[in-house]
Design a protein around this motif. Structure first.
Motif, short mmCIF file in Angstrom:
data_model
loop_
_atom_site.label_atom_id
_atom_site.label_comp_id
_atom_site.label_asym_id
_atom_site.label_seq_id
_atom_site.Cartn_x
_atom_site.Cartn_y
_atom_site.Cartn_z
N ASP A 162 -54.17 4.01 23.57
CA ASP A 162 -54.25 4.45 24.94
C ASP A 162 -53.69 3.78 25.82
N GLU A 163 -53.24 5.11 27.02
CA GLU A 163 -52.84 4.23 28.43
C GLU A 163 -51.65 3.40 28.58
N GLY A 164 -51.26 3.57 27.80
CA GLY A 164 -49.36 3.39 27.58
C GLY A 164 -49.90 1.86 27.19
N ASP A 165 -50.70 1.36 26.97
CA ASP A 165 -51.40 0.09 26.30
C ASP A 165 -51.37 0.06 25.21
N ILE A 166 -50.38 -1.08 24.48
CA ILE A 166 -50.36 -1.23 22.22
C ILE A 166 -51.45 -2.15 22.66
N VAL A 167 -52.60 -1.82 21.72
CA VAL A 167 -53.43 -2.23 20.94
C VAL A 167 -53.71 -2.60 19.40
N VAL A 168 -53.73 -3.99 19.51
CA VAL A 168 -53.79 -4.45 18.38
C VAL A 168 -55.03 -4.62 17.42
N GLY A 169 -55.23 -4.09 16.57
CA GLY A 169 -56.79 -4.08 15.77
C GLY A 169 -56.54 -4.97 14.35
N GLU A 170 -58.11 -5.57 14.22
CA GLU A 170 -58.35 -6.23 13.04
C GLU A 170 -59.27 -6.11 13.16
N VAL A 171 -59.92 -5.54 11.33
CA VAL A 171 -60.83 -5.35 10.90
C VAL A 171 -61.31 -6.22 10.09
#
Ligand code: SF4
Lengths: 164, 330
Positions: A66-75
């Motif tokens: 979102d909003e240009g941010d790169i978000v790395v998710g870890e489940v």
């Protein structure tokens, strides 16, 4: 020097013996029920907005941007091993940064409907570098550190290997 | 828990979506792949490459037996748990005589101890087997003094000869007299059962090896020529008395298999299909049976026991704990 992976970083926080075994490609018991659950969770949750990227020896999930941010998710299955999961994610962010990508991290615990942001600051970077040194030391040992009964053993895929 | 599938009838095995699909004149059957650990084929079954690819992907191993119940071979998909480190260690222990001999002799003395445990069980029940047990013990004490693997193999053959002769007293059935060990082809009823049971055990151990980092082609007692599986033969030695022989005592003792269950084939005696099924079922029952494992402090099945044995061997190879063969104590 061993190729550091997220799994190694994670295990280093849990059990050094595990780190040694993994680095020697002695993978845990594949029949182990927890491993099955881990795989299923990975496949079924958050499949909507998930992209996998891999570089060097790391595969990571980019779940949202979102909003240009790169978000790395870890489940993660549960927040029990939150600390090691946090370090693993920090490691991914570290790797990305080395490749010129600034990203943020988010730990997701779908079963607990909880999430936890992780940000790579200089403290965390130092902590990681300290861990890398530690991993190299452990892995260069000629035999694995002896098993020690800890709470984690109960759910560990190496349990039977360690205690047979 | 994943299960072993046994197919005795004839037909065709195929992949259908993500399941295994078995079809013949009598009908069709779906076998979910995630519940299957291995497949045993006794019947005339057709498979195609697509199916084999599917098995490889699902990491399922498939064993073939011919019409007469003799082991033919195994579809052993490309190893999925590869540890270059472990293979190097295994080879190192194979090439160094001292190291190889230590492991090989542990297999022989472990097997011998388990045979003596079987005998002791019957001695406690009043069978006159004390002398046999003594003879075996004397041979067992010579294991450490052997100068090469051939001599070790000879001692193990000797031990087994004494041990099998004791079956006559244990079983007390004239039809199943031991006479002497004949393998290919087995010449009497008891030998046929021993061969059938041992072949089954070899494939079971092979299936368990597939789930570890060991290379089944590198055995220590049985000579490796890299074209055949031999490590499974080594490990099976320890478990034959505990698993196979006890199944034989059950099926013969309870008349579940009698001499009418055999027929004369081209090359000797053959166990009829119905009796093969009885044997396989009893074997599965045994493998599923759990008991309290002293070291692990919880219940494990006999099948799991085989895996634990492999883990112990791995730990020996990486140099952390000396391998001691499992010896049953009940
Ligand atoms: S079983 Fe226990 S000692 Fe062994 S690797 Fe797992 S956590 Fe470490």
């Amino acid at each position: 020097m061993v190729a550091i992976t997220g799994t190694l970083v994670q295990s280093y926080n849990i059990c050094k013996r595990q780190t040694w075994l993994m680095a020697h490609q002695i993978v845990p018991d594949q029949d182990h029920p927890y491993i099955e659950i881990g795989r299923l969770l990975d496949e079924e949750t958050y499949s909507r907005d998930k992209k996998k990227i891999s570089f060097e020896n790391v595969v990571i999930d980019i779940i949202r941007s979102d909003e240009g941010d790169i978000v790395v998710g870890e489940v993660k299955k549960s927040s029990k091993a939150q600390e090691s999961a946090r370090l693993q994610l920090a490691f991914y962010l570290y790797k990305l940064k080395q490749n010129g990508i600034d990203a943020k991290g988010l730990l997701l615990f779908p079963e607990e409907r909880r999430r936890m942001p992780v940000e790579l600051d200089s403290d965390l970077e130092q902590e990681l570098e300290h861990i890398f040194k530690g991993i190299n030391l452990v892995v260069s040992m000629s035999v694995p550190p002896p098993p020690q009964k800890i709470g984690y053993c109960k759910n560990c895929g190496y349990r039977e290997f360690c205690w047979a | 828990m994943k299960k072993a599938i046994y197919i005795f009838s004839s037909g065709e095995l195929k992949r259908k979506d993500n399941t295994i699909y078995f079809e013949n004149e009598e009908g069709q059957k779906f076998i979910p792949v995630e519940n299957t650990s291995e497949i045993y084929i006794f019947g005339e079954v057709d498979v195609n490459k697509r199916f084999l690819e599917f098995l490889a992907q699902a990491e399922i191993i498939m064993h073939f037996f011919n019409h007469y119940g003799y082991y033919v071979g195994t579809f052993y998909p490309r190893e999925h748990l590869n540890s270059g480190y472990m293979i190097l260690k295994q080879v190192e222990h194979y090439l160094d005589f001292e190291k190889r001999f230590n492991i090989a002799s542990e297999f022989v003395s472990g097997a011998s101890k388990n045979m003596r445990q079987v005998l002791k069980y019957y001695i406690n029940r009043g069978k006159d087997l004390g002398a046999v047990e003594e003879n075996i013990k004397a041979l067992e004490e010579r294991v450490g003094n052997c100068k090469d693997i051939d001599e070790l193999m000879a001692i193990e053959g000797n031990i087994r000869e004494h041990y099998y002769k004791a079956f006559d007293l244990i079983l007390g059935k004239a039809d199943f007299a031991f006479e002497q060990r004949t393998k290919r082809p087995p010449k009497n009823y008891l030998n046929t059962l021993i061969s059938f049971g041992n072949s089954l055990l070899y494939t079971i151990v092979l299936s368990e090896i597939y789930k570890t980092h060991l290379d089944p082609r590198i055995g220590f007692l049985h000579t490796t020529n890299f074209r055949r599986f031999t490590l499974n033969l080594d490990i099976a030695e320890i478990f034959k008395p505990i698993i196979v022989d006890r199944v034989i005592f059950t099926v013969v003792g309870k008349n579940m298999i009698t001499k009418d269950d055999f027929e004369k084939g081209m090359e000797g005696l053959i166990l009829k299909e119905k009796a093969q099924k009885v044997f396989v079922e009893e074997m599965e029952n045994k493998l599923k049976t759990t008991f309290n494992h002293r070291h692990l402090g919880r219940n494990v099945s006999y099948r799991r026991l085989i895996r634990l044995e492999l883990y112990k061997l791995e730990k020996h190879l990486i140099g952390e704990e000396e391998y001691k063969a499992f010896v049953m104590y009940w």
